[in-house]
Design an enzyme around this catalytic site. Structure first.
Site, short mmCIF file in Angstrom:
data_model
loop_
_atom_site.label_atom_id
_atom_site.label_comp_id
_atom_site.label_asym_id
_atom_site.label_seq_id
_atom_site.Cartn_x
_atom_site.Cartn_y
_atom_site.Cartn_z
N LYS A 64 -49.81 -1.13 30.49
CA LYS A 64 -50.88 -1.99 30.01
C LYS A 64 -50.76 -2.09 28.49
O LYS A 64 -50.53 -1.08 27.82
CB LYS A 64 -52.23 -1.38 30.40
CG LYS A 64 -53.45 -2.21 30.06
CD LYS A 64 -54.71 -1.49 30.56
CE LYS A 64 -55.96 -2.28 30.29
NZ LYS A 64 -57.18 -1.59 30.81
N SER B 168 -59.89 -4.24 33.73
CA SER B 168 -59.12 -4.96 32.74
C SER B 168 -57.60 -4.77 32.88
O SER B 168 -56.83 -5.44 32.19
CB SER B 168 -59.54 -4.50 31.33
OG SER B 168 -59.28 -3.12 31.15
N SER C 139 -61.84 -0.24 35.01
CA SER C 139 -60.64 -1.01 34.71
C SER C 139 -59.33 -0.51 35.29
O SER C 139 -58.34 -1.24 35.27
CB SER C 139 -60.50 -1.16 33.19
OG SER C 139 -61.55 -1.94 32.68
#
Length: 513
Positions: free
Chosen positions: A99, A174, A198
Site C-alpha cells: 500500500k 482504504s 482499512s
C-alpha cells in the site's frame, strides 16, 4: 520509479510455464522452485504480464500506482543466489505489493496524494525492511483511499480503483488497491494499514484474508499515519496460511514504535504452527447480533452470514448468540473515534521526516496545495481546525471511553466464556463507484480496543449481470489481545471447511500461460 502505463517489460519465455499462477501460495511457489519447474524470473514475469493486461486496460482495475522497473533484474539476482546456495528464505522471491503509505527508499511514497507527488522517504518502513530481509520481492505500490482517509479507494494521484468482482463497485478501502491487485492475481501477497476498517473492508470486498493484529504486534514506523491510538499495519493475502507466514515476518519489536515493546513474550516461533484444519472443533464462538444490519440492503450479507454460522456449527464450534447492544458500531464511530483529534499532530510529525525538497511538510501545506481528492476536504478541515487536538476535552473524554470499551469487550468474552466472536465486517455490500461513504462497516470495534481480528471469505452475494460470480462477503473473527494464534486456528479451520474464495471473472488466466 515510474508510473505503470507503458513501462512494463515485454513478454518473454517463462521457464515455469507449467506452473499454475492463479491463486498461487507462498508454499506452492517455493515447492515449484525447489522442484526446478519455476524460476523467480518467470514468476515475476507472469505477474507483470497480468498487470499489463488488466490494470490499465481490459477491466482497467487501476490497482497499481507504481511498478518496480528493476523487478526482473532483482529476480535474476535471486535466481543466481538460489543456484549458488540452494537456500530459500521464508519469503524468497515472493512478489509483494505495498500500500502506498508504506515508506520505500527506492520509490516514491505518496499516500495516493498529488500533494505528495514525487515525495521520497529517506529509508524503508520497518516492516518493508523486514519483508526484504526475508526475501520478499517488492513488485510495486498500490493505490489507496488518499491518505488512508476513507473506504472506497479513490485518490487524487491514482484515481478510482475498481472491484474486480463487479467493475461498477468500489473495492472497499482504504487498502483497496492492494486487495484488488491480490484478488486479480497481480502479486502473491500484500500489505495494508487500518485505522478503523482499512485492512478488513477491502479483504471482505475482494474475497481475501486480512489480519489486524493486536496493537503493538506490528510496527507502524514509516507508515503514513492517521491516528496513533487506532492505526495498525498488517497483511492482506488470498489464504490464511499466507497471512500467517506474512505475520511471522511482520511481527516484532521496533524501537521506532515503542508500543511494540508490549509484544515481548507474545510472539510464537511461527504462526504457521496453528494452521489446524480441525481448528473450530470445541471453540466457543459468540455471534455479536448488534453488528448485523436490519435493512433490506443488508439481507444479502445476512444470508451469507447465516450460512457461515451454520458452517461454524457443522465443524464443531459452539455458537453463542450475544445481544450486546452497547457494541453498536454507529455509536462507537460517532462517540469514540479519535482520528480527527490526532491527525494533525500525527501527519505533521511524519512529514517532518522528509527531506526539505518534499512537496509538503504539514497538514496546512497539504490543504493549501489544493491537490487532494474532494472526498477528504471535510475531514482535513476538521482536523486543521484544532489548534492542538490532543488538548481537547472531547478527545480526553473519548480516550476514557475507549479504555472502558476495552474492559467491556474483555468482560463480555469472559462472562460468556468465549474464545472469539464473529460478525460481518460489512453489514452491506460495497457501494457503487461515485459514492464516497462506505457505510455500515464494523471494523471500529477492533480499531478502538486494539484487540486482534481476522477477516476471511464467507461467501458471495447472489450473482448478477455485473457480478457473474457474486460480490464477496467477509466474516470477521475478533479475539482477546495476543490471541492471533487462536484466531489463525479458527479462521484456517473455517477456510478449509468452506473453501469460500472464488477468483473474479474479470481477470482470467492469460492464454499464453
Amino acid at each position: 520509479m515510474a508510473l505503470v502505463a507503458g513501462l512494463l517489460p515485454s513478454v518473454g519465455y517463462c521457464a515455469g510455464i507449467s506452473f499454475g499462477l492463479m491463486d498461487a501460495s507462498i508454499n506452492g511457489i517455493h515447492q515449484a522452485m525447489r522442484s526446478g519447474t519455476l524460476t523467480c524470473h518467470s514468476l515475476v514475469q507472469q505477474y507483470l504480464d497480468r498487470i499489463q493486461a488488466y490494470d490499465k486496460q481490459g477491466p482497467a482495475l487501476n490497482a497499481m500506482l507504481y511498478v518496480n522497473p528493476d523487478a526482473l533484474e532483482q529476480a535474476d539476482a535471486m535466481d543466481r543466489q538460489f543456484k549458488r546456495t540452494g537456500k530459500i528464505s521464508s519469503l524468497y522471491c515472493i512478489p509483494t505489493v505495498l500500500k502506498d503509505n508504506y515508506d520505500t527508499a527506492d520509490m516514491p511514497t505518496t499516500a495516493g496524494s498529488a500533494s505528495l507527488a514525487g515525495a521520497q522517504p529517506p529509508q524503508d518502513a520497518y516492516v518493508v525492511s523486514q519483508l526484504k530481509k526475508n526475501g520478499a520481492l517488492i513488485l510495486g505500490k498500490t493505490n489507496l483511499q488518499e491518505f488512508a482517509l476513507g473506504g472506497v479507494t479513490v485518490s487524487s494521484l491514482g484515481g478510482q480503483t475498481k472491484n474486480p468482482y463487479d467493475l461498477k463497485l468500489t473495492p472497499g478501502g482504504s487498502s483497496g488497491g492492494t486487495a484488488a491487485a491480490l484478488a486479480a492475481n497481480f502479486a502473491t501477497v500484500g500489505t495494508g494499514s487500518d485505522t478503523a476498517n482499512s485492512l478488513r473492508s477491502p479483504a471482505s470486498a475482494n474475497s481475501l484474508v486480512s489480519i489486524r493484529p493486536t496493537l503493538g504486534l506490528v510496527s507502524r514506523a514509516g507508515i503514513v499515519p492517521v491516528s496513533f491510538t487506532q492505526d495498525e499495519a498488517g497483511p492482506i493475502t488470498r489464504s490464511v496460511s499466507d497471512a500467517a507466514r506474512m505475520l511471522d515476518v511482520m511481527a516484532g519489536y521496533d524501537a521506532a514504535d515503542p508500543v511494540t515493546a508490549l509484544s515481548d513474550g507474545h510472539i510464537p516461533k511461527t504462526y504457521t504452527a496453528f494452521l489446524d484444519k480441525t481448528g473450530l472443533k470445541g471453540a466457543r464462538i459468540g455471534v455479536l447480533e448488534a453488528l448485523f444490519g436490519k435493512g433490506p440492503e443488508d439481507q444479502e450479507v445476512n444470508r451469507v452470514m447465516a450460512n457461515a454460522i451454520d458452517m461454524l456449527k457443522k465443524n464443531g464450534a459452539i455458537v453463542v448468540p450475544i445481544a450486546a447492544p452497547e457494541l453498536d458500531t454507529d455509536r462507537l464511530n460517532a462517540d469514540l473515534d479519535v482520528q480527527k483529534y490526532e491527525y494533525k499532530s500525527s501527519i505533521n510529525s511524519y512529514l517532518n521526516t522528509y527531506s526539505p525538497k518534499a512537496p509538503a511538510h504539514s497538514l496546512d501545506d497539504i490543504i493549501n496545495s489544493g491537490k487532494t481528492n474532494q472526498s477528504l476536504q471535510k475531514f482535513l478541515l476538521s482536523a486543521q481546525s484544532y489548534k492542538n487536538g490532543l488538548n481537547e476535552t472531547a478527545y480526553k473524554d473519548r480516550l476514557i471511553k475507549i479504555h472502558a470499551l476495552k474492559i467491556d469487550l474483555a468482560n463480555l468474552m469472559a462472562e460468556n466464556h468465549l474464545d472469539a466472536a464473529v460478525y460481518p465486517h460489512q453489514k452491506r455490500l460495497p457501494v457503487p463507484i461515485g459514492e464516497y461513504d462506505q457505510s455500515e462497516r464494523n471494523g471500529i470495534l477492533a480499531a478502538l480496543t486494539g484487540f486482534p481480528s481476522i477477516v476471511v471469505p464467507a461467501g458471495f452475494a447472489s450473482p448478477t449481470d455485473d457480478a457473474p460470480r457474486g460480490v464477496p462477503v467477509g466474516i470477521e473473527f475478533i479475539g482477546r489481545p495476543w490471541s492471533e494464534p487462536q484466531l489463525i486456528r479458527y479462521t484456517y479451520g473455517f477456510e478449509q471447511a468452506t473453501h469460500a474464495r472464488k477468483m473474479p471473472a474479470s481477470t482470467p488466466s492469460l492464454a499464453r500461460y
